[in-house]
Scaffold this motif. Structure first.
Motif, short mmCIF file in Angstrom:
data_model
loop_
_atom_site.label_atom_id
_atom_site.label_comp_id
_atom_site.label_asym_id
_atom_site.label_seq_id
_atom_site.Cartn_x
_atom_site.Cartn_y
_atom_site.Cartn_z
N ILE A 147 33.41 38.27 43.29
CA ILE A 147 32.45 38.87 44.20
C ILE A 147 32.03 37.82 45.23
O ILE A 147 31.57 36.74 44.86
CB ILE A 147 31.21 39.40 43.47
N ARG A 152 33.53 43.03 46.45
CA ARG A 152 34.05 42.81 45.10
C ARG A 152 35.56 43.04 45.07
O ARG A 152 36.04 44.08 45.53
CB ARG A 152 33.38 43.76 44.11
N ASP A 167 19.34 37.28 47.56
CA ASP A 167 20.39 37.57 48.53
C ASP A 167 19.82 37.83 49.92
O ASP A 167 18.90 38.63 50.09
CB ASP A 167 21.20 38.80 48.10
N GLN A 216 33.13 47.34 48.87
CA GLN A 216 31.86 46.83 49.36
C GLN A 216 30.77 47.27 48.38
O GLN A 216 30.73 48.43 47.97
CB GLN A 216 31.55 47.39 50.75
N ARG A 245 19.88 41.56 44.53
CA ARG A 245 19.15 40.40 44.03
C ARG A 245 18.13 39.93 45.06
O ARG A 245 18.37 39.98 46.26
CB ARG A 245 20.10 39.27 43.70
N THR A 281 29.48 30.58 51.74
CA THR A 281 29.65 31.79 50.96
C THR A 281 28.89 31.65 49.64
O THR A 281 28.46 30.56 49.25
CB THR A 281 31.14 32.08 50.71
N GLY A 310 27.82 42.87 49.53
CA GLY A 310 28.80 41.92 49.07
C GLY A 310 30.16 42.59 49.01
O GLY A 310 30.29 43.80 49.24
N ASN A 345 24.05 44.44 47.57
CA ASN A 345 23.36 43.31 46.97
C ASN A 345 21.92 43.73 46.67
O ASN A 345 21.22 44.23 47.56
CB ASN A 345 23.35 42.11 47.91
N GLU A 358 30.83 34.78 42.94
CA GLU A 358 30.70 35.02 41.51
C GLU A 358 32.08 35.37 40.96
O GLU A 358 32.83 36.11 41.60
CB GLU A 358 29.73 36.16 41.22
N ARG A 368 29.27 37.37 47.53
CA ARG A 368 27.95 37.93 47.81
C ARG A 368 27.54 37.76 49.26
O ARG A 368 26.73 38.54 49.78
CB ARG A 368 26.91 37.26 46.91
N ASP A 369 28.09 36.76 49.90
CA ASP A 369 27.76 36.53 51.30
C ASP A 369 28.90 35.75 51.92
O ASP A 369 29.67 35.06 51.22
CB ASP A 369 26.45 35.76 51.43
N TRP A 409 29.43 42.28 55.09
CA TRP A 409 28.27 41.71 54.42
C TRP A 409 26.97 42.06 55.14
O TRP A 409 25.90 41.77 54.64
CB TRP A 409 28.42 40.19 54.32
#
Length: 257
Positions: free
Chosen positions: A243, A138, A131, A123, A128, A173, A136, A126, A176, A245-246, A86
């Motif tokens: 996913i 997946r 974020d 991997q 967004r 964390t 992130g 990110n 999604e 994301r963190d 991450w």
């Protein structure tokens, strides 16, 4: 002036090395095998250094800031950490038809008991604005004929150093999913021949997804702590995309009673 001169010399040396390896690549089909073997070893050693350099350089130059270790943590935390998956790009960012005990990076390992693997792990970047983590992870699951699926994340030695039973360890964390599933996290603490385990379910319905592990309820031998790792366990993962994301960890001492 001395710095400019050194920089100029470095640029000349780098261009010469680039030309040399470009020439060696072009000659590889016809190079004598003994010489080719030696050049291959030199190339592999060079590649390790280049991979290390690129990892650090990408950490510092990409946006959002790769290598970012900033995230909300308890004010009295004495240790905090975001895993490399991450935090920065890894040399091989994905695996298809993931076999059990396959590793992604140096800290994450996927475990399952599927007869036929229809799993992919990758991997992702990110993008967004919200974020903090630059990358992130997946997980795509298609047909799933196994009974368990878990992602093990090894914590660094710093997590074990000075660990006491009065410590609380927090995992946070951002998740999604295409469709809702249950996700559990198991903290494992190896001390001597024994392993203490604490299991918590991620509160996926809450805005802030975090769990805390209270070591006071374990039989931890503080003098023999060796290592920590977590297992992220996915229940009923078939035909889904998850996913993370963190993923961050922190440690803080419990307030004295």
């Amino acid at each position: 002036m001395a710095g400019d001169r050194l920089g100029f010399i470095d640029r000349i040396a780098e261009r010469a090395a680039e030309r040399r390896w470009k020439r060696r690549a072009a000659e590889a089909e016809t190079t004598d095998l003994d010489q080719l073997r030696g050049r291959r070893g030199a190339a592999r050693r060079l590649k390790r250094h280049l991979d290390d350099f690129l990892h650090v350089a990408d950490n510092r130059l990409a946006l959002p800031a790769i290598g970012n270790t900033a995230f909300p943590r308890p004010h009295d935390a004495d240790w905090a950490w975001r895993p490399e998956l991450w935090r920065g790009p890894i040399p091989e960012p994905g695996i298809a038809s993931v076999q059990t005990q396959s590793t992604l990076g140096r800290e994450a390992t996927l475990f399952h008991d599927c007869t036929t693997s229809e799993l992919t792990l990758r991997q992702i970047r990110n993008m967004r604005e919200a974020d903090l983590a630059p990358f992130g992870l997946r997980l795509d699951v298609f047909r799933f004929d196994g009974s368990y699926l878990s992602l093990a994340v090894d914590l660094p030695p710093d997590a074990a150093f000075g660990l006491k039973r009065r410590h609380l360890i927090r995992l946070e964390t951002i998740v999604e999913m295409e469709k809702p599933i249950e996700i559990f996290v198991r903290l494992n603490v190896k001390h001597g021949p024994n392993v203490e385990q604490i299991v918590r379910e991620l509160p996926l319905h809450q805005e802030e997804i975090r769990v805390e592990f209270d070591l006071a309820y374990t039989k931890l031998n503080e003098k023999r702590v060796e290592k920590l790792w977590t297992d992220i366990i996915f229940e009923g993962p078939q035909m889904n995309q998850v996913i993370l994301r963190d993923l961050t960890f922190s440690r803080r001492p419990r307030a004295e009673l």
